[in-house]
Design a protein around this motif. Structure first.
Motif, PDB file in Angstrom:
ATOM      1  N   TRP A 165      -5.394  -8.519  -5.121  1.00 19.81           N
ATOM      2  CA  TRP A 165      -4.607  -8.081  -6.268  1.00 19.81           C
ATOM      3  C   TRP A 165      -3.898  -9.271  -6.901  1.00 19.81           C
ATOM      4  CZ3 TRP A 165      -4.268  -4.701  -1.919  1.00 19.81           C
ATOM      5  CH2 TRP A 165      -3.347  -5.065  -0.940  1.00 19.81           C
ATOM      6  N   THR A 166      -4.727 -10.246  -7.261  1.00 16.89           N
ATOM      7  CA  THR A 166      -4.211 -11.425  -7.944  1.00 16.89           C
ATOM      8  C   THR A 166      -4.124 -11.215  -9.451  1.00 16.89           C
ATOM      9  OG1 THR A 166      -6.454 -12.321  -8.065  1.00 16.89           O
ATOM     10  CG2 THR A 166      -5.110 -12.976  -6.184  1.00 16.89           C
ATOM     11  N   THR A 175      -4.203  -5.038  -9.097  1.00 14.65           N
ATOM     12  CA  THR A 175      -3.020  -4.311  -8.649  1.00 14.65           C
ATOM     13  C   THR A 175      -3.166  -2.819  -8.915  1.00 14.65           C
ATOM     14  OG1 THR A 175      -1.626  -6.245  -9.077  1.00 14.65           O
ATOM     15  CG2 THR A 175      -0.516  -4.121  -8.874  1.00 14.65           C
ATOM     16  N   PHE A 213       3.084 -13.513   0.756  1.00 15.05           N
ATOM     17  CA  PHE A 213       2.465 -12.752  -0.331  1.00 15.05           C
ATOM     18  C   PHE A 213       2.038 -11.376   0.154  1.00 15.05           C
ATOM     19  CE2 PHE A 213      -1.565 -11.752  -2.674  1.00 15.05           C
ATOM     20  CZ  PHE A 213      -0.959 -11.393  -3.865  1.00 15.05           C
ATOM     21  N   HIS A 216       5.006  -9.196   1.045  1.00 14.35           N
ATOM     22  CA  HIS A 216       5.731  -8.713  -0.132  1.00 14.35           C
ATOM     23  C   HIS A 216       4.924  -7.679  -0.914  1.00 14.35           C
ATOM     24  CE1 HIS A 216       7.863  -8.542  -3.903  1.00 14.35           C
ATOM     25  NE2 HIS A 216       6.858  -9.112  -4.548  1.00 14.35           N
ATOM     26  N   THR A 217       3.655  -7.983  -1.184  1.00 22.65           N
ATOM     27  CA  THR A 217       2.893  -7.131  -2.099  1.00 22.65           C
ATOM     28  C   THR A 217       2.452  -5.813  -1.478  1.00 22.65           C
ATOM     29  OG1 THR A 217       0.878  -8.334  -1.492  1.00 22.65           O
ATOM     30  CG2 THR A 217       2.047  -9.053  -3.477  1.00 22.65           C
ATOM     31  N   ALA A 272       5.329  -3.530  -1.608  1.00 22.87           N
ATOM     32  CA  ALA A 272       5.696  -3.336  -3.015  1.00 22.87           C
ATOM     33  C   ALA A 272       4.771  -2.323  -3.681  1.00 22.87           C
ATOM     34  CB  ALA A 272       5.652  -4.671  -3.757  1.00 22.87           C
ATOM     35  N   ILE A 273       3.469  -2.520  -3.523  1.00 20.68           N
ATOM     36  CA  ILE A 273       2.509  -1.600  -4.134  1.00 20.68           C
ATOM     37  C   ILE A 273       2.572  -0.236  -3.454  1.00 20.68           C
ATOM     38  CG2 ILE A 273       0.068  -1.204  -4.617  1.00 20.68           C
ATOM     39  CD1 ILE A 273      -0.284  -4.219  -4.773  1.00 20.68           C
ATOM     40  N   ALA A 305       9.849  -4.818   0.486  1.00 19.08           N
ATOM     41  CA  ALA A 305       9.255  -5.685  -0.537  1.00 19.08           C
ATOM     42  C   ALA A 305      10.297  -6.612  -1.150  1.00 19.08           C
ATOM     43  CB  ALA A 305       8.607  -4.830  -1.627  1.00 19.08           C
ATOM     44  N   GLY A 328      10.061 -10.442  -0.720  1.00 18.71           N
ATOM     45  CA  GLY A 328       9.863 -11.064  -2.023  1.00 18.71           C
ATOM     46  C   GLY A 328      10.915 -12.113  -2.324  1.00 18.71           C
ATOM     47  N   HIS A 384       7.230 -12.842 -12.728  1.00 17.81           N
ATOM     48  CA  HIS A 384       7.471 -13.642 -11.528  1.00 17.81           C
ATOM     49  C   HIS A 384       7.359 -15.135 -11.808  1.00 17.81           C
ATOM     50  CE1 HIS A 384       7.894 -10.027  -9.482  1.00 17.81           C
ATOM     51  NE2 HIS A 384       7.131 -10.210  -8.429  1.00 17.81           N
TER      52      HIS A 384
END
Length: 302
Positions: free
Chosen positions: A93-94, A99, A157, A160-161, A164-165, A224, A228, A299
């Motif tokens: 999910w770059t 995402t 990464f 965090h992601t 978050a997602i 997250a 993050g 970001h």
């Protein structure tokens, strides 16, 4: 403006963590990636159709068929994410579209777990169109082949992601259940006992589903934010809390915290919980749309 080059201690080695693929293996994965991007929206469309038929004509199809189709679709979605991970050598999910693929997968998986645990499939027709639209949009307008971003090789990464997602997915699910609660309450007050009333679970069940999803969202968003702050600070040397994405996330977290504390105090009406969950889901949707605009910083970079 581009992100500053992260220090080696923050991001680790710049080399891809997955061994390089042979030309034949790479070609096979690229072909599979393109095929899945075509068939996955079709699978989601079929899933939504089966759930619609289970409501409109419950005697026409077996009860297990919508659930079986959903399981197959979620498995197909998971395979796509694995394929894109193999192509990238990092989490897939770059980009904004990747995402959306991850978010729609977690929404579908969350609903599937709720359906199996509650043994209640009547809400599928209301919830599953959301991941279907996300997958369709990502497949139509996203990049066919993902491109790795060396700045995202840091283990922070993933830490965090993923929450978050997952947190955004739980917030959206909570908002949908909150909306269904409010609609069912209005139907009951108006004494309009039609098909919607017949297929919906009770207000108490919807309220519990709503709260569990909201509490899950709060837990994941808290994780997250913590990870993050560590990762983002090391990459960009400073954290701008007024960046739209971060600012909206902090608003979501604050409202969720108030919602959960109020609900646990047992003096909080279920209707207010539903209203706040819809409000938080709306803010989360805005935070999803914001990165699609190229002129808005995300970001630390454009």
């Amino acid at each position: 403006m581009h992100p500053r080059r992260p220090c080696r201690g923050a991001s680790g080695s710049r080399r891809r963590r997955i061994a390089p693929l042979s030309s034949g293996g790479l070609l096979m994965l690229e072909t599979l990636n393109q095929a899945l991007l075509v068939f996955l929206p079709v699978a989601y469309g079929g899933t939504v159709t089966w759930y619609w038929l289970s409501v409109r004509g419950p005697d026409l199809i077996p009860r297990w068929r919508p659930q079986a189709w959903l399981v197959a679709t979620v498995v197909l979605h998971a395979i796509l994410l694995v394929v894109r991970t193999s192509l990238l050598g990092q989490l897939p999910w770059t980009t904004y579209y990747d995402t959306l693929l991850a978010l729609s997968f977690l929404m579908s998986l969350t609903y599937l777990l709720v359906e199996f645990s509650a043994r209640e499939a009547s809400t599928g027709m209301d919830l599953l169109p959301w991941p279907f639209v996300m997958v369709l949009y990502a497949a139509m307008f996203g990049h066919v082949e993902p491109k790795p971003n060396p700045a995202l090789d840091s283990p922070f990464f993933a830490m965090h992601t993923i929450p978050a997602i997952g947190g955004i997915a739980a917030i959206l699910v909570s908002g949908i259940y909150g909306g269904m609660y409010l609609k069912l309450e209005r139907v009951i007050r108006g004494k309009r006992f039609g098909q919607f009333f017949e297929r919906m679970p009770t207000l108490d069940v919807l309220s519990r589903m709503n709260f569990v999803a909201a509490a899950t969202g709060l837990t994941l968003v808290t994780a997250a934010i913590g990870w993050g702050a560590t990762w983002y600070g090391e990459m960009f040397q400073q954290v701008n809390i007024f960046e739209p994405k971060i600012f909206l996330t902090l608003i979501c977290w604050t409202v969720l915290l108030v919602l959960v504390i109020g609900r646990l105090s047992r003096r909080w009406p279920d209707r207010l919980t539903a209203l706040l969950s819809v409000a938080v889901a709306t803010i989360a949707l805005i935070s999803i749309v914001i990165p699609a605009f190229p002129f808005i910083a995300f970001h630390g970079h454009y």
